[in-house]
Design an enzyme around this catalytic site. Sequence first.
Site, mmCIF file in Angstrom:
data_model
loop_
_atom_site.group_PDB
_atom_site.id
_atom_site.type_symbol
_atom_site.label_atom_id
_atom_site.label_comp_id
_atom_site.label_asym_id
_atom_site.label_seq_id
_atom_site.Cartn_x
_atom_site.Cartn_y
_atom_site.Cartn_z
ATOM 1 N N ASP A 20 -31.503 -29.182 -33.265
ATOM 2 C CA ASP A 20 -32.021 -28.492 -34.450
ATOM 3 C C ASP A 20 -32.980 -29.380 -35.244
ATOM 4 O O ASP A 20 -32.836 -30.607 -35.253
ATOM 5 C CB ASP A 20 -30.838 -28.058 -35.330
ATOM 6 N N HIS A 37 -41.734 -27.562 -31.952
ATOM 7 C CA HIS A 37 -41.075 -27.168 -30.700
ATOM 8 C C HIS A 37 -41.692 -27.912 -29.516
ATOM 9 O O HIS A 37 -40.993 -28.297 -28.582
ATOM 10 C CB HIS A 37 -41.173 -25.662 -30.493
ATOM 11 N N LEU A 131 -26.254 -35.047 -12.093
ATOM 12 C CA LEU A 131 -26.038 -34.501 -13.439
ATOM 13 C C LEU A 131 -26.168 -32.972 -13.436
ATOM 14 O O LEU A 131 -27.086 -32.422 -12.814
ATOM 15 C CB LEU A 131 -27.089 -35.116 -14.386
HETATM 16 C C1 IPE Z 1 -29.135 -23.321 -33.747
HETATM 17 O O1 IPE Z 1 -30.156 -23.605 -34.630
HETATM 18 C C2 IPE Z 1 -29.712 -22.764 -32.475
HETATM 19 C C3 IPE Z 1 -30.440 -23.705 -31.635
HETATM 20 C C4 IPE Z 1 -30.580 -24.975 -31.836
HETATM 21 C C5 IPE Z 1 -31.022 -23.128 -30.442
HETATM 22 P P1 IPE Z 1 -30.613 -22.539 -35.732
HETATM 23 O O2 IPE Z 1 -31.729 -23.181 -36.482
HETATM 24 O O3 IPE Z 1 -30.893 -21.233 -35.095
HETATM 25 O O4 IPE Z 1 -29.304 -22.399 -36.607
HETATM 26 P P2 IPE Z 1 -29.111 -21.947 -38.111
HETATM 27 O O5 IPE Z 1 -29.856 -20.642 -38.284
HETATM 28 O O6 IPE Z 1 -29.681 -23.021 -38.967
HETATM 29 O O7 IPE Z 1 -27.641 -21.813 -38.281
HETATM 30 C C1 IPE Z 2 -34.317 -25.850 -33.304
HETATM 31 O O1 IPE Z 2 -35.234 -26.116 -34.302
HETATM 32 C C2 IPE Z 2 -34.925 -25.117 -32.132
HETATM 33 C C3 IPE Z 2 -34.559 -23.688 -32.053
HETATM 34 C C4 IPE Z 2 -33.672 -23.053 -32.767
HETATM 35 C C5 IPE Z 2 -35.258 -22.937 -31.049
HETATM 36 P P1 IPE Z 2 -35.517 -25.052 -35.446
HETATM 37 O O2 IPE Z 2 -36.641 -24.185 -35.005
HETATM 38 O O3 IPE Z 2 -34.302 -24.320 -35.832
HETATM 39 O O4 IPE Z 2 -36.015 -25.996 -36.606
HETATM 40 P P2 IPE Z 2 -35.569 -25.946 -38.131
HETATM 41 O O5 IPE Z 2 -34.078 -25.976 -38.140
HETATM 42 O O6 IPE Z 2 -36.090 -24.685 -38.701
HETATM 43 O O7 IPE Z 2 -36.167 -27.162 -38.731
HETATM 44 MG MG MG Z 3 -32.840 -24.649 -37.175
#
Ligand code: IPE
Ligand code: IPE
Ligand code: MG
Length: 241
Positions: A20, A37, A131
Amino acid sequence: MNDIILDMDNMPKHLAIIMDGNGRWAKKQGKIRTFGHKFGVDTVKNIIKEVNALGIKYLTLYAFSTENWKRPKDEVNTLMNLVIEYLKKENDYLMAENVRMDFIGDITKLPKKTYENVKYTRELTRNNTGLNVNIALNYGGRDEIVMACKEIAKLVNADEIDIEDITEDSFSTKIYTNESPNVDLLIRTGGDIRISNFLLWQIAYSEFYFTDVLWPDFDRNELHKAIYSFQHKERRFGGLV
Ligand code: IPE
Ligand code: IPE
Ligand code: MG
């Protein structure tokens, strides 16, 4: 600086990561979220290499949740295209390193081209014995539990099993990660202390490691810190030591 000494005989068997913070990482630099990303994919590559080098057998990465479809269409499209780009580039590495890559979640709902690339990599690497990497795509922990219940209900309906045959072990054979052991260590980057619908069944006795480090900044040293913390916890599983 990397002066963390890890016990190579006490690695988690199964490491899971909620990757995240990509969007916030981009925003901090005045860039659009998808920029984060793209860099996040580089972290995926580096972490898989390092996990492989540490001799860990199972790695599960949360890449796209059942709730992530709520995001703007552009961002969802970019993520789905990044999956294709990543897999096309990594197939050679996975084969050279004997890595088996599988996918958990309802992958049939992915855009056709993403689904095809996912299936291709899964088939290509199916017989690899090193792995095991599970990529969670359109994955939700609750969705997985409901899916497993439906599978079991079908067997009961068809008189193939009795209700009494349903056990924790038999249930575990119906979930997406049925070929992986329970999760030993769960890491979440990005500063939030929540599960966000990841691996609800598999984390019953996991150790947790939360860090403020945003996913694109998560590197070998940060991974070592997480494993070091895992290695200094007393796991009791409800018993006494
Ligand atoms: C969790 O992150 C999902 C992934 C890392 C794929 P999110 O950014 O979607 O989670 P919330 O919305 O902060 O809980
Ligand atoms: C995690 O990063 C990746 C996915 C959920 C696909 P985020 O896109 O949730 O990034 P933040 O949490 O908004 O910074
Ligand atoms: Mg996120």
